[in-house]
Every structure is written in C-alpha cells, then in structure tokens.
Design a protein around this motif. Structure first.
Motif, PDB file in Angstrom:
ATOM      1  N   THR A   1      44.322  31.415  68.222  1.00  0.00           N
ATOM      2  CA  THR A   1      44.753  30.796  69.578  1.00  0.00           C
ATOM      3  C   THR A   1      46.134  30.249  69.320  1.00  0.00           C
ATOM      4  OG1 THR A   1      42.521  30.169  69.935  1.00  0.00           O
ATOM      5  CG2 THR A   1      43.913  28.667  71.197  1.00  0.00           C
TER       6      THR A   1
ATOM      7  N   ASN B   1      39.026  32.834  82.812  1.00  0.00           N
ATOM      8  CA  ASN B   1      39.769  33.611  81.486  1.00  0.00           C
ATOM      9  C   ASN B   1      40.391  34.875  82.119  1.00  0.00           C
ATOM     10  OD1 ASN B   1      39.864  34.336  78.614  1.00  0.00           O
ATOM     11  ND2 ASN B   1      39.151  36.336  79.349  1.00  0.00           N
TER      12      ASN B   1
ATOM     13  N   ARG C   1      42.778  38.417  81.484  1.00  0.00           N
ATOM     14  CA  ARG C   1      43.266  39.169  80.235  1.00  0.00           C
ATOM     15  C   ARG C   1      43.963  40.392  80.702  1.00  0.00           C
ATOM     16  NH1 ARG C   1      37.934  41.298  78.203  1.00  0.00           N
ATOM     17  NH2 ARG C   1      38.200  39.982  76.512  1.00  0.00           N
TER      18      ARG C   1
ATOM     19  N   ALA D   1      45.099  40.128  75.078  1.00  0.00           N
ATOM     20  CA  ALA D   1      45.706  38.643  75.138  1.00  0.00           C
ATOM     21  C   ALA D   1      45.151  38.217  76.356  1.00  0.00           C
ATOM     22  CB  ALA D   1      47.250  38.990  75.832  1.00  0.00           C
ATOM     23  N   ASN D   2      44.177  37.072  75.888  1.00  0.00           N
ATOM     24  CA  ASN D   2      43.472  36.314  77.214  1.00  0.00           C
ATOM     25  C   ASN D   2      44.173  34.878  77.233  1.00  0.00           C
ATOM     26  OD1 ASN D   2      40.468  37.888  76.840  1.00  0.00           O
ATOM     27  ND2 ASN D   2      41.651  37.888  74.486  1.00  0.00           N
ATOM     28  N   TYR D   3      44.291  34.768  78.739  1.00  0.00           N
ATOM     29  CA  TYR D   3      44.802  33.467  79.208  1.00  0.00           C
ATOM     30  C   TYR D   3      43.515  32.765  79.600  1.00  0.00           C
ATOM     31  CZ  TYR D   3      46.313  30.135  82.762  1.00  0.00           C
ATOM     32  OH  TYR D   3      46.617  29.048  83.681  1.00  0.00           O
TER      33      TYR D   3
ATOM     34  N   ASP E   1      46.854  27.959  77.749  1.00  0.00           N
ATOM     35  CA  ASP E   1      46.308  28.434  76.173  1.00  0.00           C
ATOM     36  C   ASP E   1      46.184  30.006  76.234  1.00  0.00           C
ATOM     37  OD1 ASP E   1      46.582  25.935  74.689  1.00  0.00           O
ATOM     38  OD2 ASP E   1      44.768  25.344  76.206  1.00  0.00           O
ATOM     39  N   TRP E   2      46.595  30.433  75.230  1.00  0.00           N
ATOM     40  CA  TRP E   2      46.391  32.101  75.086  1.00  0.00           C
ATOM     41  C   TRP E   2      45.843  32.280  73.995  1.00  0.00           C
ATOM     42  CZ3 TRP E   2      47.907  35.931  78.416  1.00  0.00           C
ATOM     43  CH2 TRP E   2      48.624  35.260  79.679  1.00  0.00           C
ATOM     44  N   GLN E   3      45.097  33.432  74.060  1.00  0.00           N
ATOM     45  CA  GLN E   3      44.551  33.548  72.649  1.00  0.00           C
ATOM     46  C   GLN E   3      44.700  35.276  72.515  1.00  0.00           C
ATOM     47  OE1 GLN E   3      40.422  32.663  73.454  1.00  0.00           O
ATOM     48  NE2 GLN E   3      40.519  30.825  72.445  1.00  0.00           N
TER      49      GLN E   3
END
Length: 358
Positions: free
Chosen positions: A44, A161, A163, A184-186, A200-202
């Motif tokens: 994260t 979410n 992506r 890349a997940n927003y 936040d991005w994962q």
C-alpha cells in the motif's frame, strides 16, 4: 465512479468494433471459459514506508473470452491489509471483488500469428473492497491519547476499488496456462479506517494457474481424395520392317530421385545439407527433368490452419535452399498439403518435405 464506468464502456465498444472488422482471423481456440487461482503479495502506498505495508494475497477469478481479443471476469482478491497510525502499523482483513475487462493485446497486434504459446493481456476493472477484523486498529487507536492526523473513520467497512493492470500468460497446454499478473488498485481514502483526503493506491503481484474449459474441438479435415488415373489405351503399332540392327549401345537408366526431409515440431529449416547437395547434383545430371517439392504437417499436433502454414514454410525453404545451390526456380513445383494428406503411418514422420524428380 460514473466517469470511470463510461470510460470502461467506451473501451469495450471500441474493442468490439475492432473484433468485428477482423472476425475472419480469430483463432480456432476461442471462445472459452476459465478459472484462475493465484497467490502473491500486495503493498500500500500511503504516508508510511511502503516495505512496512506489504501483505500476502490470494485470488480466485472466473470468466470467459468471447473471442480472441476480448474477455471478462469476476475477480476476488484478499487476505490481509496493513495501515499505519503515526509510526505504528496495524493489520486487518479485507477482500476485493471486481468486474474486469480483459483485452488480449497479443491477438490485437498479431491476429494471424501461427503460435499461441504466449499471451499479453490488459486489465481494466472496478468493484468493491470490504474490510473486517479491526482489533489491532481499535487497540492502537485507544492507546493514542493525542489528537490524531489523519482523521479516523470509525467503522467504515465497504469502499470503492478501481484497477488497471497487465497479465503475462505462458500456455503450458491447450487447457492450462501459467500467468503473472501485476495490478494497480485505487481505493477510497477510508479503506484502512482513516482519512487524510488523499487517494490510496495498492500494487499487487500475483502468480497463478488458469484452467480453460468449454473450448471447441479442432475440426478434422479429411484428406483430399486422390483421383484414379485414367487407363491408357495403346494403339496397335505397325509391324516393323526387318532391318540390320547395329550392336546395341549400353542403356543408361535414369536414376530415380525421392528424398525426404523430416522435421521436429514447429521447425521448418531443411537438414541435412548433404541431402540438398545430392538433389542439386541430380538436377545437374538431368537438366531436362523437373523437381516436385511437397510440404506436409502431422495431424497429431497444432490445428489445420497452423499446419497449413508450417507445411508451406517447409516446402518454400527447401525450394529456396535448392535455388541457392544452383537449381533454377522454374524447374521446381512447390506444393503445400498441410495435414490433409498423411504420407506416412507414423504421425511424427508426417512433419516432412518430399522431393521427387520427375
């Protein structure tokens, strides 16, 4: 959210138009359904150190490729997520469910490729993240008496979410593929129970196996019938007049020519060179003779469309090699039978080129 969905719809429509325009080049392996099982890790990006927020992940997805270029899937991924308050981290459990659009970029850019061993896929999707098990978060929050920044969100469970990502697949067989996926997940700011008014991005990396089912069986093309030769009717010859025959000269019979080049699977370069030299020497000895170069492929591997290409490539490469050794192109007849004709009973021997002097 509305803008993201509109963008997803536009991409799907654009790919549908491209697919309709190239429908004649779609591979025989489509459409099909699939199930994918994956495992990996996720990190994260927040105001805390990235390497302190890496957690294990597992994923399961089910979907369908509607044609060689466009597919869709339902993807479920989760396990642990880490967040941070000041300099301390806490863990919670979460799962993300997404509906993803899949675009096979390999087939988009190379619709007529002979081999489908490798696939490169673009992923675009949206869904919902759900979190639970906040014990560590609640304990850490209670222990900190000072006024915290960022703002705490209480018991927020569900967040949006979005992506995008890519997937690299190695097709081990017709029904199994090994793949590496990077996404890349927003997520909404509140996914880890606090808010600092920044998205936040994962980043997740997953390795998995895909099991394909529901594929059409490849069509078996029967061999072309060989026409029966017409009977030759010889007219009676008149009786020859008696003549004094000279001593007969020794008759030199034409040497027959029939050479076979065998190939390993997916290869088309002729070997050995000595056989090419032998054929070229025969052509020099009999300059009035013609040469037939016939390419074949075995029916036990590949499919009819691919095998036609291999048989043609093998025959053309043998003809080119003979031409480089001095055999005139106009003396050669080059033919490709694909896997419609099997000259040998043993399957692997049918990956061959037969050269016949006529």
């Amino acid at each position: 959210m509305k803008r993201f969905i509109n963008m997803l719809t536009a991409v799907a429509l654009l790919m549908g138009v491209a697919t309709a325009a190239q429908a004649q080049t779609v591979e025989d392996n489509y459409p099909y359904n699939f199930i994918t099982v994956q495992g990996g890790a996720q990190g994260t990006f927040t105001n805390h150190k990235f390497d302190k927020l890496i957690t294990p992940q597992a994923a399961l997805s089910v979907g369908r490729y509607f044609n060689s270029k466009v597919g869709a899937r339902a993807h479920f991924q989760g396990w642990q997520i880490k967040g941070a308050l000041t300099e301390q981290t806490y863990k919670l459990n979460a799962i993300t469910g997404d509906l993803d659009l899949l675009v096979n970029l390999t087939n988009v850019f190379s619709p007529n490729r002979l081999s489908d061993r490798f696939d490169w896929v673009f992923i675009l999707g949206a869904g919902v993240n759900y979190a639970w098990d906040f014990d560590e978060y609640n304990t850490l929050r209670s222990a900190q008496k000072l006024v915290l920044n960022p703002e705490l969100c209480g018991t927020k469970h569900s967040t949006f979410n979005g992506r995008f990502g890519t997937q690299f697949n190695l097709n081990l067989s017709r029904c199994i593929a090994l793949g590496l996926e990077v996404d890349a997940n927003y997520k909404n700011d509140e996914f880890n129970l606090k808010r600092n008014y920044n998205p936040d991005w994962q980043l997740s990396a997953l390795l998995g196996l895909t099991f394909k089912f529901g594929k059409k069986k490849p069509a078996v093309v029967p061999p072309a019938p060989v026409p029966e030769p017409e009977p030759v009717v010889e007219e009676p010859k008149p009786e020859p007049k008696p003549v004094v025959k000279p001593e007969p000269k020794p008759v030199v019979k034409d040497e027959p020519l029939r050479e076979v080049f065998y190939y390993n699977i997916r290869l088309s370069d002729p070997e050995p060179d000595a056989m090419l030299n032998k054929i070229a020497a025969w052509c020099n000895k009999y300059p009035q003779k013609k040469v037939s170069v016939r390419g074949y492929a075995d029916r036990g591997t590949g499919n009819p469309r691919i095998n036609v290409g291999y048989a043609k490539a093998r025959a053309e490469k043998v003809a080119k090699a003979l031409q480089e050794k001095g055999v005139a192109r106009e003396r050669m007849t080059v033919e490709s039978f694909g896997d419609t004709v099997q000259p040998f009973a043993e399957n692997d021997k049918n990956r061959c080129v037969i050269v016949v002097g006529e």
